[in-house]
Scaffold this active site. Structure first.
Site, short mmCIF file in Angstrom:
data_model
loop_
_atom_site.label_atom_id
_atom_site.label_comp_id
_atom_site.label_asym_id
_atom_site.label_seq_id
_atom_site.Cartn_x
_atom_site.Cartn_y
_atom_site.Cartn_z
N GLU A 116 0.82 -1.20 0.00
CA GLU A 116 0.00 0.00 0.00
C GLU A 116 0.86 1.26 0.00
O GLU A 116 1.95 1.28 0.57
CB GLU A 116 -0.92 0.01 1.22
CG GLU A 116 -1.97 -1.09 1.12
CD GLU A 116 -3.02 -1.05 2.21
OE1 GLU A 116 -4.13 -1.51 1.95
OE2 GLU A 116 -2.74 -0.56 3.31
N CYS A 136 5.76 -7.37 7.45
CA CYS A 136 6.79 -6.83 8.33
C CYS A 136 7.18 -7.91 9.34
O CYS A 136 6.34 -8.71 9.74
CB CYS A 136 6.26 -5.59 9.06
SG CYS A 136 7.52 -4.67 9.97
N CYS A 140 5.01 -5.25 15.94
CA CYS A 140 4.67 -4.25 16.96
C CYS A 140 3.20 -4.47 17.33
O CYS A 140 2.35 -4.64 16.46
CB CYS A 140 4.91 -2.84 16.42
SG CYS A 140 6.64 -2.54 16.04
N SER A 223 11.45 6.24 8.46
CA SER A 223 11.02 5.92 9.82
C SER A 223 11.47 4.51 10.19
O SER A 223 11.25 3.56 9.43
CB SER A 223 9.48 6.02 9.89
OG SER A 223 9.03 5.68 11.18
N CYS A 365 -1.93 6.33 9.69
CA CYS A 365 -0.65 5.79 10.11
C CYS A 365 -0.81 4.46 10.83
O CYS A 365 -1.59 4.34 11.78
CB CYS A 365 -0.05 6.81 11.07
SG CYS A 365 1.66 6.61 11.28
N1 SAH Z 1 8.84 0.11 10.58
C1 SAH Z 1 8.94 1.54 10.56
C2 SAH Z 1 8.04 2.24 9.57
C3 SAH Z 1 6.62 1.78 9.45
S1 SAH Z 1 5.48 2.22 10.72
C4 SAH Z 1 8.73 2.08 11.96
O1 SAH Z 1 8.40 1.32 12.85
O2 SAH Z 1 8.93 3.27 12.17
C5 SAH Z 1 5.27 3.96 10.63
C6 SAH Z 1 4.78 4.58 11.94
O3 SAH Z 1 3.42 4.25 12.22
C7 SAH Z 1 5.57 4.12 13.13
O4 SAH Z 1 5.85 5.17 14.00
C8 SAH Z 1 4.59 3.17 13.77
O5 SAH Z 1 4.91 2.92 15.10
C9 SAH Z 1 3.30 3.91 13.58
N2 SAH Z 1 2.09 3.10 13.78
C10 SAH Z 1 1.94 1.79 13.53
N3 SAH Z 1 0.68 1.40 13.83
C11 SAH Z 1 0.02 2.48 14.28
C12 SAH Z 1 -1.32 2.71 14.68
N4 SAH Z 1 -2.23 1.76 14.66
N5 SAH Z 1 -1.66 3.96 15.06
C13 SAH Z 1 -0.75 4.95 15.02
N6 SAH Z 1 0.52 4.81 14.61
C14 SAH Z 1 0.91 3.58 14.25
#
Ligand code: SAH
Length: 382
Positions: A116, A136, A140, A223, A365
């Protein structure tokens, strides 16, 4: 006349072998190919160096996908080039537009995988958020992509292809002198860019190439969840802005939210930030902090956060948690987000609360998750 060597298409006939290049079994995709590799390939076919620059110009400044549109190249050579090369684009599986103007594209890449990309228009800029992997590995806890199994790294061509596609869709060829819809690029889509460093670096070199897409590294933000050993290299070789997904102020909690923390804990991550090449007050590192109701959003957390980043040229980006179906968390209530932001601001940090965009189309995000597993056979749409 676009011929970089100042020749006309008619003159080409006399200068190039019109029988043209040999034909490989599958045409080679020009998108993602390193410029020196292209020049060497053309040279091996007896074509002069300026041909590489011409092709580059058509691909990256004009957005052409059909060799027959390359009017500065004589027709027989265009045809020969078309037999050897192609100019790829991801397949558009679905395009969704939010009522706030955000557009999310579900794109098909090789082996029928789905990724996406999201375009977020704002008054003074337009940001394109792109993916670096299919799925990924990081899992997380609060991230939708984390619930999807990891499939593979994207190639450099597939990474650049997202930008080329977005510019096709937004009608940004040739590059408009001003008022562009895409001014900024963020690697914040699916995947961990520093776990696909080589392809991400190759893609960013193409995106920053002055004779092509010519995007400034100052308008590109990568990021990372904190792949500490790759951060210095990223800063030194690419010089792009860095955003770090911090999200917790203790290792105990960060171990849960961002399991990568067990490998690279907060102290090591912050040390890598302190020495990130190019960080300065003019070019701050962004710390992303997702606001999770009752988990990491207390005033004590806010005070600990400002203590942690002390001494680092930093911006703190508070991201209201974007919920997704089945998510184990909820977003902090607005008053708690405001109280948190007040503490961070009072400590002297700019801490914009990132307004959620494209929530209605699950494009906000952290909500990106290609739904190829759920809906494998979507009809093409736009
Ligand atoms: N792997 C990288 C880039 C992808 S995620 C990283 O972790 O930075 C991009 C951003 O979106 C990161 O800050 C991540 O923690 C945030 N993110 C992921 N899921 C989210 C959610 N459900 N709500 C808000 N931010 C989120």
């Amino acid at each position: 006349m676009d011929d970089l060597a100042g020749r006309t298409a008619a003159e080409d006939v006399a200068t190039d072998p019109c029988t043209g290049p040999a034909e490989p079994a599958d045409p080679i995709d020009l998108v993602g190919m390193d410029r020196a590799v292209l020049a060497a390939d053309l040279a091996s076919l007896g074509l002069p160096a300026f041909r590489a620059r011409q092709l580059w110009h058509w691909v990256y400044c004009r957005g052409v996908t059909d060799f027959s549109a390359m009017t500065t190249i004589a027709k027989p050579l265009r045809a020969a080039l078309a037999r050897r090369y192609r100019i790829g684009r991801p397949e558009v599986v679905r395009a969704e537009r939010s009522n706030d103007g955000t557009t999310k594209w579900l794109l098909g890449v090789a082996d029928a995988h789905r990724i996406e990309a999201v375009h977020i228009p704002e008054d003074d800029r337009g940001t394109l958020c792109i993916s670096s992997q299919v799925g990924c590995t990081l899992t997380c806890r609060f991230c939708h992509t984390g619930t999807q199994r990891w499939v593979r790294n994207l190639t450099a061509g597939e990474i650049v292809g997202q930008l080329l596609h977005a510019r096709d869709a937004l009608g940004e060829w040739p590059t408009p002198p001003d008022g562009r819809l895409i001014t900024n690029l963020v690697l914040m889509g699916m995947g961990e860019p520093l776990y696909n460093y080589d392809n991400v670096a190759a893609a960013l070199h193409l995106i920053m190439d002055n004779e092509g897409l010519a995007m400034s590294r100052r308008r590109i933000t990568l990021s990372t969840a904190g792949v500490v050993p790759m951060m210095a290299r990223c800063g030194a070789e690419l010089g792009v802005n860095l955003a770090v997904s911090l999200h917790a102020v203790t290792d105990e909690l960060r171990d849960v939210l961002v399991p990568l923390n067990r490998k690279y804990p907060i102290e090591a991550l912050l040390a890598a930030c302190r020495s990130y090449p190019g960080a300065s007050n003019a070019r701050r590192i962004t710390f992303e902090y997702v606001m999770l109701d009752g988990i990491n959003d207390s005033p004590a957390d806010a005070r600990a956060l400002v203590r942690l980043v002390r001494g680092i040229p930093a911006k703190i980006n508070l991201i209201p948690f974007n919920p997704w179906p089945g998510a184990p968390y909820q977003c902090s209530p607005p008053a708690r987000v405001d109280a948190f932001a007040d503490i961070v601001n009072a400590a002297g940090y700019a801490s914009p609360v990132r307004a959620p965009r494209g929530r209605d189309i699950l494009a906000a995000c952290g909500q990106l998750k290609s739904d190829s597993e759920r809906r494998p056979r979507l009809a093409a749409a736009g």
